[in-house]
Design a protein around this motif. Structure first.
Motif, PDB file in Angstrom:
ATOM      1  N   LEU A 190       0.834  -1.207   0.000  1.00  0.00           N
ATOM      2  CA  LEU A 190       0.000   0.000   0.000  1.00  0.00           C
ATOM      3  C   LEU A 190       0.868   1.257   0.000  1.00  0.00           C
ATOM      4  CD1 LEU A 190      -2.789  -0.996   2.546  1.00  0.00           C
ATOM      5  CD2 LEU A 190      -3.193  -0.260   0.202  1.00  0.00           C
TER       6      LEU A 190
ATOM      7  N   TYR B  96       2.769   1.714  -3.207  1.00  0.00           N
ATOM      8  CA  TYR B  96       1.919   2.210  -4.285  1.00  0.00           C
ATOM      9  C   TYR B  96       1.831   3.741  -4.234  1.00  0.00           C
ATOM     10  CZ  TYR B  96      -2.139   3.127  -7.204  1.00  0.00           C
ATOM     11  OH  TYR B  96      -2.975   3.621  -8.166  1.00  0.00           O
TER      12      TYR B  96
ATOM     13  N   ARG C 180      -7.754   3.898 -15.168  1.00  0.00           N
ATOM     14  CA  ARG C 180      -8.342   5.148 -14.685  1.00  0.00           C
ATOM     15  C   ARG C 180      -9.328   5.706 -15.708  1.00  0.00           C
ATOM     16  NH1 ARG C 180      -3.043   6.231 -12.790  1.00  0.00           N
ATOM     17  NH2 ARG C 180      -2.948   5.660 -10.587  1.00  0.00           N
TER      18      ARG C 180
ATOM     19  N   GLY D  83     -12.497   4.404 -15.347  1.00  0.00           N
ATOM     20  CA  GLY D  83     -13.199   4.856 -14.164  1.00  0.00           C
ATOM     21  C   GLY D  83     -12.804   4.175 -12.867  1.00  0.00           C
ATOM     22  N   ALA D  84     -11.659   3.474 -12.856  1.00  0.00           N
ATOM     23  CA  ALA D  84     -11.257   2.806 -11.625  1.00  0.00           C
ATOM     24  C   ALA D  84     -10.670   3.806 -10.646  1.00  0.00           C
ATOM     25  CB  ALA D  84     -10.228   1.722 -11.944  1.00  0.00           C
ATOM     26  N   GLY D  85     -10.993   3.647  -9.373  1.00  0.00           N
ATOM     27  CA  GLY D  85     -10.412   4.489  -8.342  1.00  0.00           C
ATOM     28  C   GLY D  85      -9.012   3.998  -8.011  1.00  0.00           C
ATOM     29  N   GLU D  86      -8.304   4.775  -7.150  1.00  0.00           N
ATOM     30  CA  GLU D  86      -6.921   4.416  -6.853  1.00  0.00           C
ATOM     31  C   GLU D  86      -6.785   3.021  -6.233  1.00  0.00           C
ATOM     32  OE1 GLU D  86      -4.356   5.767  -7.932  1.00  0.00           O
ATOM     33  OE2 GLU D  86      -5.207   7.648  -8.633  1.00  0.00           O
ATOM     34  N   PHE D  87      -7.688   2.711  -5.301  1.00  0.00           N
ATOM     35  CA  PHE D  87      -7.564   1.411  -4.644  1.00  0.00           C
ATOM     36  C   PHE D  87      -7.787   0.284  -5.641  1.00  0.00           C
ATOM     37  CE2 PHE D  87      -8.893  -2.207  -2.079  1.00  0.00           C
ATOM     38  CZ  PHE D  87      -7.791  -2.290  -1.247  1.00  0.00           C
ATOM     39  N   ARG D  88      -8.730   0.517  -6.538  1.00  0.00           N
ATOM     40  CA  ARG D  88      -9.035  -0.467  -7.577  1.00  0.00           C
ATOM     41  C   ARG D  88      -7.816  -0.660  -8.489  1.00  0.00           C
ATOM     42  NH1 ARG D  88     -13.916  -2.778 -10.333  1.00  0.00           N
ATOM     43  NH2 ARG D  88     -12.658  -4.339 -11.365  1.00  0.00           N
TER      44      ARG D  88
ATOM     45  N   PHE E  26      -4.748  -0.145  -7.669  1.00  0.00           N
ATOM     46  CA  PHE E  26      -3.757  -0.840  -6.848  1.00  0.00           C
ATOM     47  C   PHE E  26      -4.040  -2.335  -6.799  1.00  0.00           C
ATOM     48  CE2 PHE E  26      -3.177  -2.528  -2.482  1.00  0.00           C
ATOM     49  CZ  PHE E  26      -1.789  -2.608  -2.467  1.00  0.00           C
TER      50      PHE E  26
ATOM     51  N   MET F 186     -18.512   3.523  -4.640  1.00  0.00           N
ATOM     52  CA  MET F 186     -17.940   2.919  -5.844  1.00  0.00           C
ATOM     53  C   MET F 186     -18.810   3.185  -7.063  1.00  0.00           C
ATOM     54  SD  MET F 186     -15.051   1.438  -5.744  1.00  0.00           S
ATOM     55  CE  MET F 186     -14.597  -0.141  -6.442  1.00  0.00           C
TER      56      MET F 186
ATOM     57  N   ARG G 197     -18.108   9.898 -10.381  1.00  0.00           N
ATOM     58  CA  ARG G 197     -16.877   9.221 -10.752  1.00  0.00           C
ATOM     59  C   ARG G 197     -15.840  10.165 -11.371  1.00  0.00           C
ATOM     60  NH1 ARG G 197     -15.467   5.323 -10.078  1.00  0.00           N
ATOM     61  NH2 ARG G 197     -17.303   4.034  -9.763  1.00  0.00           N
TER      62      ARG G 197
ATOM     63  N   THR H 183     -12.026  11.134 -10.369  1.00  0.00           N
ATOM     64  CA  THR H 183     -10.732  10.620 -10.811  1.00  0.00           C
ATOM     65  C   THR H 183     -10.650  10.722 -12.326  1.00  0.00           C
ATOM     66  OG1 THR H 183     -11.796   8.519 -10.375  1.00  0.00           O
ATOM     67  CG2 THR H 183      -9.850   9.031  -9.068  1.00  0.00           C
TER      68      THR H 183
ATOM     69  N   ARG I 205      -5.593  11.158   0.040  1.00  0.00           N
ATOM     70  CA  ARG I 205      -5.717   9.807  -0.493  1.00  0.00           C
ATOM     71  C   ARG I 205      -4.381   9.060  -0.399  1.00  0.00           C
ATOM     72  NH1 ARG I 205      -7.187  10.143  -6.249  1.00  0.00           N
ATOM     73  NH2 ARG I 205      -9.146  10.972  -5.463  1.00  0.00           N
TER      74      ARG I 205
ATOM     75  N   PHE J 150      -3.169   5.487   1.857  1.00  0.00           N
ATOM     76  CA  PHE J 150      -2.346   4.344   1.449  1.00  0.00           C
ATOM     77  C   PHE J 150      -1.131   4.179   2.356  1.00  0.00           C
ATOM     78  CE2 PHE J 150      -4.691   4.642  -2.517  1.00  0.00           C
ATOM     79  CZ  PHE J 150      -4.714   3.336  -2.959  1.00  0.00           C
TER      80      PHE J 150
END
Lengths: 287, 313
Positions: free
Chosen positions: A103, A106, A184, A187-192, A194, B1, B6, B9, B30, B34
């Motif tokens: 984590l 990343y 991205r 539409g994926a977020g940062e955690f996704r 990762f 989610m 959305r 990002t 953010r 992490f």
């Protein structure tokens, strides 16, 4: 390749080359046998009856094989418990450290935020601190938290590791950036990003770090010696030291049986993954 | 989610090749999320304890609540008390025995295993690496048995060829080389593999050129191999020295620091002072002496690796 090696540029077979090959192989084989003598003594003694262990002259291979040392190690020490403790300690540290390290790595590798560089430098600098240098304050803190003789006390102080963060960060940086940018866009977020992009692509690095962390903690002596005071909470390495009696007399048979069991999980892991093991060591030296 | 916001990002232009991270203005919050678990652990169990150890080193803390500021007394004691001074000497002796010997053994075996004439190089590499995965404590138990004055196999074999070694672990002169030997036995495989990787990076053409110029094996080794191994060599030297400064396991198991404190190392002393005698001040001062030595060696390493580190950071 062997053909070109056994012939000189003119293409003739060199006399004496085969002899040198055999000589070299014999020499290295003899060296290897010498190096592995302590390993052999652990294995063979573990299966020797006590009478043979104390007999003179001493021998390497048992004349008769027995399992009595293995049954005795379980009665002389809470050995099943020690084994479980070693496993939970080394496994727990590995699990936590890999999660926390990846984590953090990343963020350091992929997120550009104020203080990124400063944090990285602080983490790299802390690599130079030997853990013995912080042992006493760490112990005081663990004691204040009431974690002495608990798995929390053994595991949590090692739940993140500067080396792991740095190692993974270096690997993450080398992964192509198009991968996460594509995610991205979708539409994926940062955690996704990762979890679904970086982690699956970093399996070799994660595995290497997992091996290192597990082996180091499984084998550690000073740490469990300090953070556990009851035989029940010890690990195999710290538990085995209890076998040495106050008079200095060591029950070698039991001891070697314990040593064999201590080495076995790592040996199996090593034999299965020897290439990765050896490559990971080679890369630490070069990177 | 699944919230419609959305757009938070959005796509960010990819960085130029080899450039900075792409999402330049990622929220610190953010990133912090992490970093948080690792940061909490490192702050609580690495950075804060460092500061705490420094403070303790100027006190006479005993762990029972009473502690007074004693200034540099602990440090003064370390450098005047001949018993503790001797542990520094022992650690220096240990390091000066361990480092060159481990290095020569590892390099010699790496050269042997890198020889194209050798069959089954992979097998030998694996076999010789095996000691590295065995814990130093377990290795120390095995060696103690091999060297037992009565029933030890090695003692017996040596005696049959006319070498009487007696009880090496009770011998003030031989105990130290013995614990050093165990550490070398356990660690050389690591250094050997690092050397093999370094050797394989050396271009074959250099050796061919040297051969054409009439250089024999020794010349090729000193004029091609050693200079080309520069970085690897520096890494192994510093790594080995740092490992030697922290010697503990084999000493704890084999000699307990004896006989007559002849194998007492800095970490052994730190453990006994801090956790047996509860002299936390003295032990903390010792830990800072160890830290200073490690730092010094790390700085040397950074000088060797300076350029490379800058490239990757």
């Amino acid at each position: 390749m062997t053909v070109t090696m056994t012939t000189d540029p003119a293409g003739r077979r060199r006399p004496g080359r085969t002899a040198r090959r055999w000589l070299l192989a014999a020499a290295v084989l003899a060296l290897t046998a010498m190096v592995l003598l302590p390993v052999a003594i652990i294995v063979f003694t573990a299966f020797k009856p006590t009478a043979e262990i104390n007999a003179f002259p001493p021998t390497l291979v048992p004349a008769s094989w027995t399992l009595e040392n293995f049954t005795r190690i379980f009665t002389d020490l809470p050995f099943a418990r020690l084994f479980l403790n070693s496993f939970l300690f080394a496994g727990g540290v590995t699990l936590f450290a890999l999660t926390f390290d990846s984590l953090a790595a990343y963020a350091l590798a992929r997120l550009d935020f104020r203080g990124n560089r400063l944090l990285l430098i602080a983490i790299v600098a802390s690599l130079m601190i030997p853990f013995q240098a912080t042992l006493i304050p760490v112990y005081q803190l663990v004691a204040q938290l009431g974690w002495v003789n608990t798995f929390a006390g053994l595991i949590i102080p090692r739940a993140a590791d500067a080396f792991g963060i740095f190692f993974l960060r270096q690997f993450f940086v080398s992964l192509p950036r198009d991968l996460d940018n594509a995610a991205r866009i979708d539409g994926a977020g940062e955690f996704r990003v990762f979890r679904s992009i970086i982690l699956p692509n970093a399996v070799p690095a994660l595995l290497t770090l997992a091996i290192f962390t597990f082996v180091n903690n499984w084998n550690d002596l000073l740490w469990p010696l300090v953070f556990t005071t009851t035989p029940d909470m010890g690990t195999i390495t710290s538990g085995l030291t209890l076998l040495t009696g106050p008079s200095g007399i060591i029950p070698y048979g039991t001891m070697m049986a314990g040593c064999l069991i201590a080495v076995l999980p790592l040996a199996v892991m090593f034999l299965i993954m020897q290439r990765r093991f050896i490559e990971s060591v080679a890369t630490t030296g070069l990177k | 989610m699944t919230s419609p916001t959305r757009v938070r990002t959005p796509y960010r232009a990819p960085a130029p090749l080899g450039g900075r991270p792409s999402n330049r203005r990622a929220l610190p919050a953010r990133a912090l999320l992490f970093m948080l678990p690792a940061l909490v652990v490192l702050l609580a169990f690495v950075f804060w304890p460092m500061a705490s150890a420094l403070r303790l080193s100027f006190t006479n803390a005993s762990g029972f609540g009473i502690e007074e500021w004693v200034g540099f007394d602990n440090y003064a004691k370390i450098f005047t008390d001949h018993r503790i001074l001797a542990t520094l000497g022992n650690t220096a002796l240990y390091t000066s025995m361990f480092t060159p010997t481990a290095l020569i053994v590892a390099l010699a075996l790496a050269l042997l295993l890198n020889n194209r004439l050798l069959v089954a190089r992979g097998f030998f590499r694996t076999a010789l690496f095996l000691p590295f995965i065995i814990s130093l404590a377990v290795a120390a138990f095995a060696w103690t048995y091999l060297l037992d004055p009565q029933v030890g196999l090695l003692t017996y074999w040596l005696r049959t060829v006319g070498v009487q070694i007696g009880n090496v672990l009770q011998d003030p002169i031989l105990a130290m080389p013995t614990v050093v030997a165990v550490a070398i036995w356990k660690n050389f495989g690591f250094y050997m593999v690092v050397f093999i990787a370094g050797l394989q990076e050396i271009p074959e053409s250099l050796y061919e050129a040297a051969k054409i110029d009439g250089a024999g094996p020794w010349r090729r080794f000193t004029n091609v191999t050693l200079p080309q191994l520069g970085n690897t060599l520096a890494f192994v030297v510093v790594f080995a020295m740092i490992a030697a400064l922290q010697a503990f396991d084999q000493i704890y198991v084999m000699t307990g620091g004896g006989p007559y404190r002849s194998t007492q190392s800095v970490v052994m002393e730190l453990y006994q002072d801090g956790f047996k005698k509860l002299d936390l001040g003295l032990a903390s001062a010792l830990s800072y002496v160890l830290l200073a030595a490690t730092l010094l060696l790390s700085l040397i390493q950074f000088r060797f690796f300076g350029r490379r580190e800058k490239d990757t950071l």
